[in-house]
Design a protein around this motif. Structure first.
Motif, PDB file in Angstrom:
ATOM      1  N   ILE A   5       0.837  -1.201  -0.006  1.00  0.00           N
ATOM      2  CA  ILE A   5       0.180   0.027  -0.005  1.00  0.00           C
ATOM      3  C   ILE A   5       0.650   1.199   0.120  1.00  0.00           C
ATOM      4  CG2 ILE A   5      -1.756   1.229   1.367  1.00  0.00           C
ATOM      5  CD1 ILE A   5      -2.964  -1.392   2.087  1.00  0.00           C
ATOM      6  N   VAL A   6       1.905   1.240   0.674  1.00  0.00           N
ATOM      7  CA  VAL A   6       2.758   2.397   0.942  1.00  0.00           C
ATOM      8  C   VAL A   6       3.553   2.587  -0.388  1.00  0.00           C
ATOM      9  CG1 VAL A   6       5.071   3.229   2.235  1.00  0.00           C
ATOM     10  CG2 VAL A   6       2.992   2.360   3.261  1.00  0.00           C
ATOM     11  N   MET A   7       3.944   1.533  -0.887  1.00  0.00           N
ATOM     12  CA  MET A   7       4.549   1.540  -2.244  1.00  0.00           C
ATOM     13  C   MET A   7       3.643   2.080  -3.326  1.00  0.00           C
ATOM     14  SD  MET A   7       7.854   0.784  -1.731  1.00  0.00           S
ATOM     15  CE  MET A   7       8.244   0.666  -3.645  1.00  0.00           C
ATOM     16  N   PHE A   8       2.592   1.704  -3.395  1.00  0.00           N
ATOM     17  CA  PHE A   8       1.558   2.399  -4.252  1.00  0.00           C
ATOM     18  C   PHE A   8       1.557   3.689  -4.174  1.00  0.00           C
ATOM     19  CE2 PHE A   8      -2.778   3.268  -5.517  1.00  0.00           C
ATOM     20  CZ  PHE A   8      -2.490   2.827  -7.180  1.00  0.00           C
ATOM     21  N   ILE A   9       1.049   4.134  -3.076  1.00  0.00           N
ATOM     22  CA  ILE A   9       1.129   5.539  -2.702  1.00  0.00           C
ATOM     23  C   ILE A   9       2.393   6.314  -2.920  1.00  0.00           C
ATOM     24  CG2 ILE A   9       0.802   7.228  -0.886  1.00  0.00           C
ATOM     25  CD1 ILE A   9      -0.966   5.342   0.605  1.00  0.00           C
ATOM     26  N   LEU A  10       3.474   5.942  -2.942  1.00  0.00           N
ATOM     27  CA  LEU A  10       4.747   6.501  -3.194  1.00  0.00           C
ATOM     28  C   LEU A  10       4.780   6.678  -4.724  1.00  0.00           C
ATOM     29  CD1 LEU A  10       7.343   5.189  -0.655  1.00  0.00           C
ATOM     30  CD2 LEU A  10       6.454   7.528  -0.775  1.00  0.00           C
ATOM     31  N   ILE A  11       4.442   5.410  -5.543  1.00  0.00           N
ATOM     32  CA  ILE A  11       4.665   5.582  -6.765  1.00  0.00           C
ATOM     33  C   ILE A  11       3.515   6.473  -7.662  1.00  0.00           C
ATOM     34  CG2 ILE A  11       4.333   3.906  -9.046  1.00  0.00           C
ATOM     35  CD1 ILE A  11       5.848   1.847  -7.052  1.00  0.00           C
ATOM     36  N   ALA A  12       2.373   6.288  -7.017  1.00  0.00           N
ATOM     37  CA  ALA A  12       1.056   7.297  -7.482  1.00  0.00           C
ATOM     38  C   ALA A  12       1.762   8.747  -7.456  1.00  0.00           C
ATOM     39  CB  ALA A  12       0.097   6.787  -6.874  1.00  0.00           C
ATOM     40  N   GLY A  13       2.238   9.161  -6.079  1.00  0.00           N
ATOM     41  CA  GLY A  13       2.678  10.388  -5.739  1.00  0.00           C
ATOM     42  C   GLY A  13       3.790  10.935  -6.711  1.00  0.00           C
ATOM     43  N   SER A  14       4.758   9.996  -6.974  1.00  0.00           N
ATOM     44  CA  SER A  14       5.708  10.264  -7.944  1.00  0.00           C
ATOM     45  C   SER A  14       5.349  10.631  -9.212  1.00  0.00           C
ATOM     46  CB  SER A  14       6.758   9.358  -7.946  1.00  0.00           C
ATOM     47  OG  SER A  14       7.341   8.952  -6.672  1.00  0.00           O
TER      48      SER A  14
END
Length: 187
Positions: A5-14
């Protein structure tokens, strides 16, 4: 699970940040292009349009000269910056300067008469305003500023401005400065 979930949020934010950055760059370029063309948008001609309707491009009107402006000389070209990197041979200290006209070297604390100034405090044989690196034409010159103990270039005392280049050694007092790099801004 939380990791993904955290990785998805970081990638989406990037991805969002990259999109915003690219759109702002594109917008800034469009604004700059509009300012260059005087705020007018020019219509691009299609290959299949008839040439009989083409009009010559409009030229900007030159502003009327102000009274007394005819006597002024034409504008000069933009000055180019120089960058010089010096290294103290004994202490290995490096000094980098970006300048247009002159870099002063001396023992004094106030080098306000120069564009850039290199104060060397540890050497008592250096004058307050010892020498200067001066830009003339397409070259840099080393010039003694009337110092008591003289200025040396590659071991020879100078009495007039002398052209300097990479790997030259400037001797002032007991200090020796080697010219590591000389760079000039391109046109």
């Amino acid at each position: 699970m939380w990791y993904w979930i955290v990785m998805f949020i970081l990638i989406a934010g990037s991805i969002v940040m990259l999109g915003v950055s690219f759109s702002s760059i594109k917008k800034n370029r469009a604004i700059a292009d509009a300012q260059e063309s005087g705020g007018r948008r020019r219509r691009r001609r299609n290959e299949d349009e008839d040439d009989e309707y083409d009009m010559p491009p409009r030229r900007r009107r030159q502003p009327e000269p102000e009274p007394g402006e005819e006597d002024r000389p034409p504008r000069r070209k933009k000055k180019r910056q120089w960058k010089i990197i010096l290294e103290d041979i004994d202490s290995w200290d490096k000094y980098s300067f970006t300048f247009y006209d002159v870099v002063g070297i001396g023992r004094g604390k106030d080098g306000s008469m120069y564009e850039k100034y290199l104060p060397i405090m540890g050497d008592g044989r250096i004058s307050k305003m010892h020498c200067a690196i001066v830009h003339r034409g397409d070259k840099l010159y080393l010039k003694d500023e009337g110092s008591r103990n003289g200025t040396y270039l590659n071991g020879e005392r100078i009495d007039r401005p002398v052209v300097i280049q990479r790997d030259d050694v400037i001797g002032i007092g007991e200090t020796r400065l080697e010219i590591q790099r000389i760079l000039r801004e391109s046109e």
